[in-house]
Design a protein around this motif. Structure first.
Motif, PDB file in Angstrom:
ATOM      1  N   UNK A 148     -44.571 -43.044  -6.842  1.00 38.30           N
ATOM      2  CA  UNK A 148     -43.274 -42.852  -7.501  1.00 38.30           C
ATOM      3  C   UNK A 148     -42.401 -44.099  -7.347  1.00 38.30           C
ATOM      4  N   UNK A 149     -42.498 -44.770  -6.176  1.00 38.43           N
ATOM      5  CA  UNK A 149     -41.776 -46.039  -6.001  1.00 38.43           C
ATOM      6  C   UNK A 149     -42.267 -47.072  -7.021  1.00 38.43           C
ATOM      7  N   UNK A 150     -43.578 -47.147  -7.188  1.00 36.94           N
ATOM      8  CA  UNK A 150     -44.156 -48.054  -8.182  1.00 36.94           C
ATOM      9  C   UNK A 150     -43.673 -47.710  -9.594  1.00 36.94           C
ATOM     10  N   UNK A 151     -43.684 -46.425  -9.944  1.00 39.40           N
ATOM     11  CA  UNK A 151     -43.263 -46.007 -11.280  1.00 39.40           C
ATOM     12  C   UNK A 151     -41.780 -46.272 -11.518  1.00 39.40           C
ATOM     13  N   UNK A 152     -40.953 -46.153 -10.463  1.00 42.60           N
ATOM     14  CA  UNK A 152     -39.519 -46.395 -10.623  1.00 42.60           C
ATOM     15  C   UNK A 152     -39.238 -47.844 -11.001  1.00 42.60           C
ATOM     16  N   UNK A 153     -40.066 -48.761 -10.509  1.00 43.75           N
ATOM     17  CA  UNK A 153     -39.882 -50.173 -10.862  1.00 43.75           C
ATOM     18  C   UNK A 153     -40.444 -50.472 -12.255  1.00 43.75           C
ATOM     19  N   UNK A 154     -41.582 -49.893 -12.579  1.00 41.48           N
ATOM     20  CA  UNK A 154     -42.234 -50.192 -13.868  1.00 41.48           C
ATOM     21  C   UNK A 154     -41.488 -49.553 -15.034  1.00 41.48           C
ATOM     22  N   UNK A 155     -41.080 -48.300 -14.887  1.00 47.22           N
ATOM     23  CA  UNK A 155     -40.502 -47.556 -16.009  1.00 47.22           C
ATOM     24  C   UNK A 155     -38.987 -47.402 -15.915  1.00 47.22           C
TER      25      UNK A 155
END
Length: 403
Positions: A92-99
């Motif tokens: 979710x941390x990764x997705x928060x930066x990407x999206x």
């Protein structure tokens, strides 16, 4: 208020994480040891379920998902812990930066980096043991490195989008250039077609009208001879133009392009065509000897004279038509055609007005000056004349060497 639509991949990620977490819980596998005296059993599943819900909206609501997942992973630290809870939090941390929004994409890696440093220093001060560094490593693996990976992926995607947009713009500009080139080539070929064929067709129209209006076998025979001659010449010009269109060598002009040396024959032919209308034609060549001009200028001058003679055949009153050429160092080439201007008697051919437009376009492409219109006649001559005057620049460094 309508909830955002969940992406299919997010549903698969959430379902797979929940299933794996339940599997580890069923086997009694936890991230904390039993000596920690932390609750186990179904309580461990509460943080897992809490992190599964934001995983469903990791693309559509990344900031909300990160906030809920942060609370869930903190709550997981007060239980025996489940490995999939922290793994899904890292995703979710990764997705928060990407999206997420650009501001979030810039801030999250910095914030997670500061959190990693603070946790590492805090545990070092608390335990006073180098093994406390492992806590900092784990924190970095769960927060900073996923955020850093997301930033790298986002930057690559933005670079790819920029390159794709630039490629589309380049393709659009190339298509616009191609269309402009096609339009310019069509205009050029239209001028060539008009200048080459209009003269012959005008003569045919005038002499055919004369043959129909005069009941004289000799006159009709002469008119038919002129019609045949112009038909053959017009067909030859059309064949030359078709050859130019079929030529794939890349040359702008065919090898047999007309030159100023052919003006004498052109004026002589105009005299034969205009005899039925009472027109006489004269060429006055005042060019400086030994001064050659570039091929584009020579072709433009020839076409201007040709179109002017065609207009004289169509519209000029009976009288003398004069073609004058002048050239001087530093002044380029001047072409002037004068014809009687008045009420035309006898047969005449219809005009379209494209001749003057074509001449102006030719002169404009070469950067010259063009004038066309009525002017007062000379004493003892016609009351008015129609004058066509063109000044074609000839730069000294553009001159072609004489053969």
């Amino acid at each position: 208020m309508t909830l955002p639509r969940t992406h299919r991949d997010d549903v698969l990620i959430a379902a797979a994480g929940l299933a794996c977490g339940l599997l580890l819980w069923s086997f009694g596998l936890y991230t904390q040891g039993p000596a920690d005296r932390r609750p186990d059993g179904p309580v461990v599943l509460l943080p897992l379920l809490a992190v599964t819900v934001p995983a469903l909206v990791r693309r559509t609501m990344p900031r909300t998902a990160l906030a809920v997942a942060t609370v869930a992973v903190l709550a997981d630290q007060f239980t025996r812990g489940n490995l999939l809870t922290v793994v899904m939090f890292a995703d979710i941390v990764y997705a928060a930066v990407v999206y997420g929004r650009p501001a979030s994409a810039r801030r999250i890696p910095v914030i997670t980096g500061l959190i990693t440093i603070a946790v590492t220093l805090g545990f070092l001060a608390w335990y006073r043991d180098p093994e406390a560094l492992l806590v900092g490593v784990v924190t970095a693996l769960l927060t900073f490195f996923p955020a850093l990976t997301g930033a790298v992926v986002r930057n690559h995607r933005q670079a790819a989008d920029t390159a794709r947009l630039r490629a589309e713009q380049t393709a659009l500009l190339a298509e616009m250039d191609r269309r402009e080139a096609v339009i310019a080539e069509r205009s050029r070929m239209a001028r060539e077609l008009h200048d080459m064929v209009a003269n012959h067709l005008s003569a045919i129209a005038i002499h055919s009208t004369a043959a129909l209006s005069l009941d004289d076998p000799a006159t009709s025979r002469d008119a038919l001879g002129v019609i045949r001659e112009n038909s053959v010449d017009g067909l030859a010009e059309m064949r030359r133009l078709i050859g130019l269109l079929r030529d794939t060598s890349g040359h702008d002009e065919p090898a047999a392009a007309p030159t100023l040396d052919g003006l004498e024959a052109l004026v002589r032919q105009a005299g034969a065509n205009g005899s039925a209308s009472g027109l006489t034609f004269r060429l006055v060549d005042g060019r400086s000897p030994g001064r050659d001009v570039p091929a584009p200028v020579e072709l433009a001058a020839y076409r201007i004279v040709q179109e002017s003679l065609t207009n004289a055949l169509k519209h000029a009153d009976a009288g003398a038509v004069t073609v004058a050429l002048r050239s001087a160092p530093g002044h380029g080439l001047t072409v002037e055609v004068t014809s009687p201007f008045g009420a035309r008697r006898g047969p005449r051919a219809p005009g379209s007005g494209a001749g003057l437009v074509g001449m102006r376009e030719r002169i404009a492409l070469l950067g010259g000056v063009f004038e066309a219109g009525p002017a007062p006649g000379c004493p003892g001559g016609p009351e008015g004349i129609w004058r066509v005057r063109a000044e074609l620049p000839v730069a000294e460094d553009d001159k072609e060497p004489s053969a």
